[in-house]
Scaffold this active site. Structure first.
Site, PDB file in Angstrom:
ATOM      1  N   LYS A 139       0.846  -1.190   0.000  1.00 45.57           N
ATOM      2  CA  LYS A 139       0.000   0.000   0.000  1.00 45.57           C
ATOM      3  C   LYS A 139       0.883   1.243   0.000  1.00 45.57           C
ATOM      4  CE  LYS A 139      -3.939   1.745   2.756  1.00 45.57           C
ATOM      5  NZ  LYS A 139      -4.787   1.412   3.937  1.00 45.57           N
TER       6      LYS A 139
ATOM      7  N   SER B 257      -9.482   1.251   3.227  1.00 43.48           N
ATOM      8  CA  SER B 257      -8.729   2.119   2.346  1.00 43.48           C
ATOM      9  C   SER B 257      -7.715   1.362   1.491  1.00 43.48           C
ATOM     10  CB  SER B 257      -7.995   3.184   3.170  1.00 43.48           C
ATOM     11  OG  SER B 257      -7.075   2.575   4.086  1.00 43.48           O
TER      12      SER B 257
ATOM     13  N   SER C 207      -9.709  -1.187   7.313  1.00 44.47           N
ATOM     14  CA  SER C 207      -9.169  -1.084   5.956  1.00 44.47           C
ATOM     15  C   SER C 207      -8.491  -2.345   5.464  1.00 44.47           C
ATOM     16  CB  SER C 207      -8.184   0.088   5.873  1.00 44.47           C
ATOM     17  OG  SER C 207      -8.832   1.307   6.136  1.00 44.47           O
TER      18      SER C 207
END
Length: 609
Positions: free
Chosen positions: A86, A160, A184
């Site tokens: 990420k 997310s 997330s």
């Protein structure tokens, strides 16, 4: 949405597939260069993809690592395995954007977790898209584009960690790093039919992470299988003195649940009018019961009240602290919805923060008291799934609803595992999440492996994987395997010394062929055998393998009476494990029963007399 080319030979490979390919002589450079060429720059799941130079540099480093272990790839557990991270996690020489171009910088060093993965031989293939500054559960709050759901692009992917979930679900990499503050690392797993393992806070270091809420952030992992998620996190987690929130994993942390666990289920289940989600979860509860679980209803009110504190309490101030300079210097560079969330921080005082912390402590205590009575809590990963259009109409409300079963987890210091649970009747994925106290991560994974092995639906996006790897019963990375040959076998009088310490039965196997002799020791209560190593002058002796934590192993061995002891035992397949041995003097008056091939056969022969 750009998709991976179907001709990519590594599409949907698990860790097992990558490792098998290399054992059979495949070249890391050939496989990874083909993968790099197939990754597409217009794919919204990626913010950056490894350049040819970055890949070449990593392959050179991999060769250096291989030379340092004398060419033994078994000492590099992720040798040549690609992964993604990420883009709020640093990698040396790569831009870290947190999905905000105005915030971007080139990282001077690897995040702690990235460094550990690379040291194990893994290759970073790219940085993935996210809800900006990890603020959101939807996967749409990014200037790099919304990441579509891998089943139907009309729906959200979840956030997310949207990009990380997408590239795993589409089989591009076997695992990817995400983060989890409010869910997330679990919501995107549910929406893309994959596994999301959210570790206990502090087990994985956050050094090199752009924080969302520093006191709550966890670096999580996505994978197609629980086994891969468990393997990855076992390699990148660990204590880091440079991270003030890092914690040592306790030596006696549980590693498995009972075969028939007791699971708590909320009495008050909320689906916000989504009848298909409700039907699916009730069907999933039936599957859990069929697999042997006992379900007990609990009052969910403390969990729900704690969840509300995260986005409707002063913890939002942590998000402001994380991006304060950006917020003050260039607020227009922040996504409008993200900015609206973060600016709420200005409404809270220090008094509000302390009052909320006191309330959090009370609710967290109530929650942990409830969970102490069961093995885990089981909840829908999300109460529903929304289309892009539904989200556009009510972005904050819908986002909040998605956190119904996730927001409380880190506030209460819990571990969690999001699992694929098949498809709803409309063909969309819907996951189930198991939540347990801190440091139950490996126990959750143990249950998750059994759950996934029992499911018929392959993980990931449609058509990516047509089968799960054959389940392998093996020890967890922090367990010790013990071979037992006599009174500790299943059904024998001392087996309780294993089961009372939550030891886990692995398999029935045998000693190395022709290398051991077994004796019935005189005067032992209950009757016990003695095992003797006799290379090329013995028989094959049946035994059982059990796995236990180092703490349990220490307690167990303290109970072993003379003339028995613990040493090394060689198995029929060449493995060497800890096992019972015997002092030679005690064998002088013992009865040689080797010809019977094992203790059970000897006991049966006595009963037949």
């Amino acid at each position: 949405m750009a998709q991976a080319t179907p001709s990519l030979s590594t599409l949907g490979w698990t860790l097992q597939d990558w490792q098998s390919a290399y054992r059979e002589g495949a070249s890391p450079s050939a496989l990874l260069q083909a993968l790099q060429a197939a990754l597409q720059g217009d794919d919204p799941a990626w913010i950056s993809i490894a350049s040819a130079e970055q890949l070449a540099e990593q392959l050179l480093h991999l060769q250096t690592l291989l030379e340092s272990v004398a060419g033994d790839t078994s000492k590099l557990p992720l040798y040549g395995v690609p992964f993604a991270a990420k883009d709020n996690i640093d990698a040396a020489g790569w831009r870290t954007t947190a999905a905000c171009p105005e915030f971007a910088y080139v990282a001077s060093s690897d995040a702690f977790v990235v460094a550990k993965l690379r040291a194990a031989g893994a290759i970073l293939m790219g940085k993935t898209n996210l809800d900006q500054f990890a603020t959101g559960l939807v996967g749409t709050r990014s200037p790099y584009g919304a990441v579509p759901n891998t089943f139907d692009p009309a729906y959200v992917s979840g956030g997310s960690s949207s990009g990380s979930a997408s590239v795993v679900a589409r089989g591009l990499v076997p695992f990817a790093l995400g983060t989890d503050t409010a869910g997330s690392g679990r919501v995107p797993a549910a929406f893309n039919n994959i596994v999301g393992l959210k570790p206990t806070k502090g087990w994985a270091s956050n050094s090199g992470l752009v924080p969302a809420c520093r006191t709550l952030d966890c670096i999580s992992v996505f994978a197609l299988t629980v086994a891969d998620a468990q393997r990855a996190i076992g390699l990148y987690a660990g204590y880091d003195a440079a991270d003030g929130y890092s914690r040592q994993r306790p030596a006696g942390a549980p590693t498995h649940f009972p075969v028939k666990p007791t699971l708590a289920v909320p009495k008050q289940l909320e689906f916000f009018g989504d009848a298909l989600a409700q039907q699916h979860f009730h069907a999933t509860m039936g599957d859990l019961k069929a697999q042997g679980a006992t379900l007990v209803e609990i009052d969910f009110a403390p969990f729900a009240q704690l969840a509300e504190l995260l986005y409707y309490g002063p913890w939002v101030a942590e998000r402001y602290v994380a991006i304060e300079s950006m917020f003050d210097r260039n607020p227009d560079g922040i996504d409008p919805t993200v900015r609206k969330v973060v600016e709420q921080a200005l409404n809270y005082s220090a008094r509000d923060a302390f009052e909320a912390e006191y309330r959090r402590a009370v609710l967290a205590r109530q929650i942990n008291d409830v969970l102490a009575q069961v093995d885990a809590l089981v909840v829908p990963s999300t109460p529903s799934i929304f289309t892009m259009e539904q989200l556009r109409q009510e972005p904050v409300k819908r986002n909040s609803e998605l956190g119904t079963y996730t927001n409380f987890t880190n506030l209460a210091d819990l571990s969690a595992l999001a699992l694929p649970a098949g498809l709803r009747s409309d063909g969309l994925p819907a996951g189930v999440t198991l939540i347990a106290p801190a440091w139950h991560d490996m126990a959750l994974a143990d249950f998750g492996r059994r759950w996934q092995a029992a499911q018929s639906l392959p993980p990931g996006a449609p058509g990516v994987v047509d089968r799960l790897p054959a389940p392998i019963q093996e020890k967890a990375s922090d367990e010790i395997v013990v071979a037992v040959v006599g009174a500790h076998l299943r059904g024998m009088p001392l087996n309780h010394q294993l089961t009372s310490r939550h030891a886990r039965f692995l398999e029935e196997t045998a000693t190395a062929a022709g290398d051991y002799r077994l004796y019935a020791l005189p005067g032992t209560v209950p009757p016990k055998p003695g095992l003797k190593y006799a290379p090329s002058a013995g028989e094959t002796i049946v035994l059982e393998l059990w796995a236990m934590t180092p703490h349990a192993f220490g307690e167990f061995t303290a109970e072993v009476p003379a003339p028995l002891g613990i040493g090394n035992v060689v198995l029929a397949d060449g493995r060497t494990v800890k096992g019972f041995i015997c002092e030679p003097a005690a064998l002088e008056t013992a009865t040689d029963i080797s010809h019977l091939g094992g203790w059970r056969a000897y006991i049966a022969s006595l009963k037949a007399q």
